[in-house]
Motif scaffolding. Structure first.
Motif, PDB file in Angstrom:
ATOM      1  N   SER A  39       3.416  28.751  38.814  1.00  0.00           N
ATOM      2  CA  SER A  39       3.556  27.398  38.275  1.00  0.00           C
ATOM      3  C   SER A  39       3.518  26.366  39.395  1.00  0.00           C
ATOM      4  CB  SER A  39       4.872  27.281  37.498  1.00  0.00           C
ATOM      5  OG  SER A  39       5.040  25.983  36.974  1.00  0.00           O
ATOM      6  N   ALA A  40       4.165  26.675  40.517  1.00  0.00           N
ATOM      7  CA  ALA A  40       4.219  25.726  41.635  1.00  0.00           C
ATOM      8  C   ALA A  40       2.832  25.485  42.225  1.00  0.00           C
ATOM      9  CB  ALA A  40       5.175  26.238  42.711  1.00  0.00           C
ATOM     10  N   LEU A  81       2.404   9.872  36.839  1.00  0.00           N
ATOM     11  CA  LEU A  81       3.376  10.108  35.768  1.00  0.00           C
ATOM     12  C   LEU A  81       2.815  11.075  34.720  1.00  0.00           C
ATOM     13  CD1 LEU A  81       4.805   6.503  35.323  1.00  0.00           C
ATOM     14  CD2 LEU A  81       5.867   8.444  36.489  1.00  0.00           C
ATOM     15  N   VAL A  82       1.534  10.934  34.394  1.00  0.00           N
ATOM     16  CA  VAL A  82       0.890  11.852  33.440  1.00  0.00           C
ATOM     17  C   VAL A  82       0.877  13.267  34.017  1.00  0.00           C
ATOM     18  CG1 VAL A  82      -1.318  12.439  32.349  1.00  0.00           C
ATOM     19  CG2 VAL A  82      -0.496  10.076  32.315  1.00  0.00           C
ATOM     20  N   PHE A  83       0.531  13.376  35.292  1.00  0.00           N
ATOM     21  CA  PHE A  83       0.531  14.676  35.964  1.00  0.00           C
ATOM     22  C   PHE A  83       1.919  15.312  35.885  1.00  0.00           C
ATOM     23  CE2 PHE A  83       2.312  16.128  40.017  1.00  0.00           C
ATOM     24  CZ  PHE A  83       1.864  17.440  39.992  1.00  0.00           C
ATOM     25  N   ALA A  84       2.955  14.537  36.159  1.00  0.00           N
ATOM     26  CA  ALA A  84       4.324  15.062  36.145  1.00  0.00           C
ATOM     27  C   ALA A  84       4.675  15.617  34.764  1.00  0.00           C
ATOM     28  CB  ALA A  84       5.308  13.969  36.547  1.00  0.00           C
ATOM     29  N   ALA A  85       4.287  14.913  33.718  1.00  0.00           N
ATOM     30  CA  ALA A  85       4.557  15.385  32.353  1.00  0.00           C
ATOM     31  C   ALA A  85       3.828  16.701  32.080  1.00  0.00           C
ATOM     32  CB  ALA A  85       4.141  14.316  31.343  1.00  0.00           C
ATOM     33  N   GLY A  86       2.573  16.808  32.528  1.00  0.00           N
ATOM     34  CA  GLY A  86       1.807  18.038  32.323  1.00  0.00           C
ATOM     35  C   GLY A  86       2.432  19.231  33.024  1.00  0.00           C
ATOM     36  N   ALA A  91       5.597  24.319  33.061  1.00  0.00           N
ATOM     37  CA  ALA A  91       6.780  25.070  33.507  1.00  0.00           C
ATOM     38  C   ALA A  91       7.576  25.564  32.296  1.00  0.00           C
ATOM     39  CB  ALA A  91       7.647  24.195  34.406  1.00  0.00           C
ATOM     40  N   GLY A  92       7.685  24.731  31.271  1.00  0.00           N
ATOM     41  CA  GLY A  92       8.376  25.153  30.048  1.00  0.00           C
ATOM     42  C   GLY A  92       7.663  26.314  29.377  1.00  0.00           C
ATOM     43  N   ARG A  93       6.346  26.263  29.331  1.00  0.00           N
ATOM     44  CA  ARG A  93       5.559  27.350  28.738  1.00  0.00           C
ATOM     45  C   ARG A  93       5.779  28.656  29.514  1.00  0.00           C
ATOM     46  NH1 ARG A  93       1.163  29.977  29.966  1.00  0.00           N
ATOM     47  NH2 ARG A  93       0.737  28.682  31.785  1.00  0.00           N
ATOM     48  N   ARG A  94       5.759  28.563  30.851  1.00  0.00           N
ATOM     49  CA  ARG A  94       5.946  29.760  31.666  1.00  0.00           C
ATOM     50  C   ARG A  94       7.369  30.308  31.543  1.00  0.00           C
ATOM     51  NH1 ARG A  94       2.069  30.864  35.508  1.00  0.00           N
ATOM     52  NH2 ARG A  94       0.327  29.428  35.414  1.00  0.00           N
ATOM     53  N   TRP A  95       8.350  29.426  31.415  1.00  0.00           N
ATOM     54  CA  TRP A  95       9.720  29.876  31.226  1.00  0.00           C
ATOM     55  C   TRP A  95       9.850  30.624  29.899  1.00  0.00           C
ATOM     56  CZ3 TRP A  95      13.301  28.243  27.461  1.00  0.00           C
ATOM     57  CH2 TRP A  95      14.592  28.754  27.636  1.00  0.00           C
ATOM     58  N   TRP A  96       9.213  30.091  28.860  1.00  0.00           N
ATOM     59  CA  TRP A  96       9.321  30.674  27.522  1.00  0.00           C
ATOM     60  C   TRP A  96       8.591  32.014  27.433  1.00  0.00           C
ATOM     61  CZ3 TRP A  96      12.325  29.635  23.513  1.00  0.00           C
ATOM     62  CH2 TRP A  96      12.004  30.196  22.272  1.00  0.00           C
ATOM     63  N   VAL A 170      10.522  25.046  41.555  1.00  0.00           N
ATOM     64  CA  VAL A 170       9.705  24.216  42.454  1.00  0.00           C
ATOM     65  C   VAL A 170       8.613  23.500  41.678  1.00  0.00           C
ATOM     66  CG1 VAL A 170       8.085  24.268  44.392  1.00  0.00           C
ATOM     67  CG2 VAL A 170      10.258  25.473  44.542  1.00  0.00           C
ATOM     68  N   GLY A 171       8.043  24.142  40.656  1.00  0.00           N
ATOM     69  CA  GLY A 171       7.070  23.454  39.813  1.00  0.00           C
ATOM     70  C   GLY A 171       7.667  22.195  39.193  1.00  0.00           C
ATOM     71  N   VAL A 172       8.908  22.315  38.698  1.00  0.00           N
ATOM     72  CA  VAL A 172       9.601  21.153  38.110  1.00  0.00           C
ATOM     73  C   VAL A 172       9.921  20.109  39.187  1.00  0.00           C
ATOM     74  CG1 VAL A 172      11.735  20.431  36.958  1.00  0.00           C
ATOM     75  CG2 VAL A 172      10.498  22.448  36.143  1.00  0.00           C
ATOM     76  N   LEU A 173      10.343  20.578  40.381  1.00  0.00           N
ATOM     77  CA  LEU A 173      10.629  19.639  41.471  1.00  0.00           C
ATOM     78  C   LEU A 173       9.372  18.890  41.919  1.00  0.00           C
ATOM     79  CD1 LEU A 173      13.169  21.673  43.645  1.00  0.00           C
ATOM     80  CD2 LEU A 173      13.637  19.696  42.180  1.00  0.00           C
TER      81      LEU A 173
END
Length: 197
Positions: A39-40, A81-86, A91-96, A170-173
Motif C-alpha cells: 500500500s505504501a 487532496l484527491v490523491f490523499a483520499a484515494g 489502505a482501507g481496502r487492503r486492511w479489509w 505508512v500508506g495512511v501517513l
C-alpha cells in the motif's frame, strides 16, 4: 504569454527534468507496489503521478501572469487532496481484504525514490524565484522525500514483524502528508492573492 526571459527558461528546464523523473518514479513504484503488494509503495506511486501533473502545470505557468500561477497552484493543492483520499480508500481496502507486502522490495524502491526526490528538491531550490508555483513544486518534492523515509521504516518493520500493518500505517501517513501539503499550497495561493490585493 510573453517571451520567456533567461530565468523563466531555466525554471522551465528544471521543471521539465523534475517532471520526467517523477513520471519514471510513478512507473517504477507502481510496478513495484503491485509486485510487492505494498500500500505504501502504491501510495507513493500515485503521489508521484499527481506530482508529475503538478510539475506539468508549474512548467506551463512559467512566464505567465500571477493570477494564472495562482490558479495552477490551486489545482496542484486540490490534486494532492484527491490523491490523499484515494490512498485512504486503498489502505482501507487492503486492511479489509488483507495484503502481504514484501519488505525488501519496499526498502529498495524507497531508497531509489528518496535519492531521486532529493535530487529534484535540490534542483528546485536552486531556482531563482519565489512564486506560489515554485513553492508548491518544492512542497511536493519535500513531501515525497519524507514519505520515502516512512516506506523504508515500514519495509523494515514488515521484515522484522512479519506483518502487513506497518505498510498500511505508512500508506495512511503518506496520505496525511499529502493532504497537509495540499492544504498548505491552497493556503499559500490564498495568501499570495491577499498580498496582491
Amino acid at each position: 504569454m510573453t517571451a520567456l526571459n533567461a530565468k523563466d527558461r531555466e525554471q522551465r528546464r528544471t521543471l521539465l527534468v523534475v517532471l520526467i523523473l517523477n513520471a519514471l518514479l510513478f512507473a517504477a513504484l507502481g510496478i513495484g507496489g503491485v509486485i510487492a503488494d505494498s500500500s505504501a509503495l502504491l501510495a507513493n506511486a500515485v503521489d508521484n503521478a499527481s506530482d508529475s501533473v503538478v510539475y506539468l502545470i508549474s512548467f506551463l505557468a512559467v512566464g505567465r501572469a500571477i493570477a494564472w500561477k495562482r490558479r495552477a497552484a490551486r489545482v496542484s493543492g486540490v490534486l494532492l487532496l484527491v490523491f490523499a483520499a484515494g490512498v485512504l480508500i486503498d489502505a482501507g481496502r487492503r486492511w479489509w481484504f488483507g495484503a502481504e507486502p514484501i519488505g525488501w522490495t519496499m526498502i529498495g524502491l524507497a531508497v531509489i525514490a528518496a535519492v531521486v526526490n532529493l535530487i529534484c528538491l535540490q534542483m528546485l531550490r536552486r531556482l531563482d524565484g519565489d512564486d506560489v508555483n515554485l513553492r508548491a513544486a518544492e512542497t511536493f518534492s519535500f513531501n515525497d522525500f519524507a514519505s520515502n523515509g516512512g516506506i523504508i521504516v515500514a519495509g523494515g518493520l514488515v521484515l522484522w514483524l512479519g506483518q502487513s500493518w506497518p505498510d498500511l500505517v505508512v500508506g495512511v501517513l503518506v496520505a496525511g502528508v499529502a493532504a497537509k501539503g495540499g492544504l498548505e499550497i491552497l493556503e499559500d495561493a490564498r495568501g499570495s492573492e491577499a498580498d496582491e490585493a
